[in-house]
Design an enzyme around this catalytic site. Sequence first.
Site, mmCIF file in Angstrom:
data_model
loop_
_atom_site.group_PDB
_atom_site.id
_atom_site.type_symbol
_atom_site.label_atom_id
_atom_site.label_comp_id
_atom_site.label_asym_id
_atom_site.label_seq_id
_atom_site.Cartn_x
_atom_site.Cartn_y
_atom_site.Cartn_z
ATOM 1 N N SER A 1 -9.747 -0.615 7.359
ATOM 2 C CA SER A 1 -9.194 -0.492 6.000
ATOM 3 C C SER A 1 -8.497 -1.710 5.433
ATOM 4 O O SER A 1 -8.142 -1.718 4.259
ATOM 5 C CB SER A 1 -8.225 0.684 5.934
ATOM 6 O OG SER A 1 -8.949 1.874 5.823
ATOM 7 N N SER B 1 -9.720 1.809 3.190
ATOM 8 C CA SER B 1 -8.897 2.602 2.321
ATOM 9 C C SER B 1 -7.850 1.818 1.530
ATOM 10 O O SER B 1 -7.322 2.337 0.562
ATOM 11 C CB SER B 1 -8.165 3.667 3.151
ATOM 12 O OG SER B 1 -7.266 3.059 4.049
ATOM 13 N N LYS C 1 0.846 -1.199 0.000
ATOM 14 C CA LYS C 1 0.000 0.000 0.000
ATOM 15 C C LYS C 1 0.880 1.247 0.000
ATOM 16 O O LYS C 1 1.898 1.291 0.715
ATOM 17 C CB LYS C 1 -0.897 -0.028 1.241
ATOM 18 C CG LYS C 1 -1.905 1.113 1.339
ATOM 19 C CD LYS C 1 -2.780 0.950 2.598
ATOM 20 C CE LYS C 1 -3.831 2.032 2.713
ATOM 21 N NZ LYS C 1 -4.670 1.892 3.924
HETATM 22 N N1 GLN Z 1 -12.880 4.148 6.556
HETATM 23 C C1 GLN Z 1 -12.308 4.565 7.787
HETATM 24 C C2 GLN Z 1 -11.898 6.028 7.665
HETATM 25 O O1 GLN Z 1 -12.214 6.602 6.703
HETATM 26 C C3 GLN Z 1 -11.160 3.694 8.144
HETATM 27 C C4 GLN Z 1 -9.952 3.983 7.364
HETATM 28 C C5 GLN Z 1 -8.790 3.152 7.740
HETATM 29 O O2 GLN Z 1 -8.928 2.118 8.403
HETATM 30 N N2 GLN Z 1 -7.626 3.618 7.361
HETATM 31 O O3 GLN Z 1 -11.280 6.583 8.504
#
Ligand code: GLN
Length: 476
Positions: A171, A147, A72
Amino acid sequence: MDLAGLTIAGARRMMQAGELSPVQLLDAVNDAIENTDARVGGYLSRDYARARAAAEKSDTSLPLGGIPIAIKDVINVEGEPCTCASQILQGYTAPYDATVITKLRAAGAIPFGRTNMDEFAMGSSTENSSIQLTRNPHDPERIPGGSSGGSAAVVGANEALASLGSDTGGSIRQPAALCGCVGLKPSYGRVSRYGLVAFASSLDQIGPFTHTVEDAALVLQAIAGHDPLDSTSLDVPVPDYSARLNDGVAGMKLGVPKEYFVEGMDPQVEARVREAIEVYRALGAEIVEVSLPHTKYAVADYYIIATAEASANLARFDGVRYGKRAEAPRDLADHYGRTRGEGFGKEVKRRIILGTYVLSSGYYDAYYLRAQKVRTLIRRDFEEAFEKVDGLLSPTSPVPAFKIGERMADPLQMYLSDIFTIAANLAGICGISIPCGMAQTGGKALPVGLQIMAPAFEEARLLRIARAYEQTQQRG
Ligand code: GLN
């Protein structure tokens, strides 16, 4: 060579039998990317020549010898870009390897390819990437989750055997569920965060995406452990994650939290998860209903704590030390304002503003301090549940992959995508999402994920529970 159906464990067996070389495997991954990624958009960049040099030298006697792993774009790999899918980090080159990368290399793996994500890991669909769209491998009109959507999509589309992502509120687990792969969020402190661009430092963890639970155990084995460079990584021994993987769940008690079956969730998701729970019962686990009464506060709690920490962490992107800077500023204020104004996307700005607000004097007690107290209550919910059960079973996401654009206009709807995954981060426990069948929507079959949670530092148990179900399915 077709990568469909090939696992890390399978590739390792072929290498040991002399049927596959690291260079052949790398080329197969590279060919798969060339054939597929124009449709998926999971990769942001890759350095074939460098990976090839590593493959030629790789030692196949090591645990992950010759296995390419996609990373990532929020994890630093020395000499490679690390954009976090943000304009503000365009042109930035990572000056060092994150500890997980050092550890992967030591285990023989080859970091290969940078994967797309929501900008600074803020989002649930990868639509907040400032660079490109990533499409769900099961339906190009749908999002891959986020994400870490790129990391999930490239595994789901068989363009990688495995990848690394980061999980702050879901995420890793949510995109794994939506793309039909395995996604593991280790306990807070299990894996070093050194070299991971920080979003919310008390929640972030790095973990793997794989095709199978067995492969997740192999990657976790390589990246887990104390790191003096990350003071939040805990100095506790790393067990052998593969040793008891196949020991089954007979005699275990597995809890089903009643708050995780909410009104409005997709009926097919609920049906698949309930079927999986029945599989566990048939495997000899005792299924008990449990309650995690503070679950309803998790999303609100998370969006105070995560934004507060993000607003502090993102202060470092000032156009002086990293990446992009505004052209010909009038003065310092203009320099900061324009660099950050032009460099950050809308969602990142929203988070910085929210986080600054909840930390500001006069609001700190009402929001941030209170959120920390609620966090303690959420953690206690899990502690009490784990006095009665060995693990928890729930859906990973209330819905299968949604359509591109569907939730972009409504941040609240997007935030609710993580309703089942956020609490594990707040509590610091470990969680995994594994595929548990498909939901049929509009002529397309979309993957459904089963989430399993276990107490902090009980990844071996978590993987064993996951493996027991996986063995009843076709793959693995
Ligand atoms: N979707 C969540 C956010 O927008 C989690 C994101 C993540 O785990 N990096 O913060």
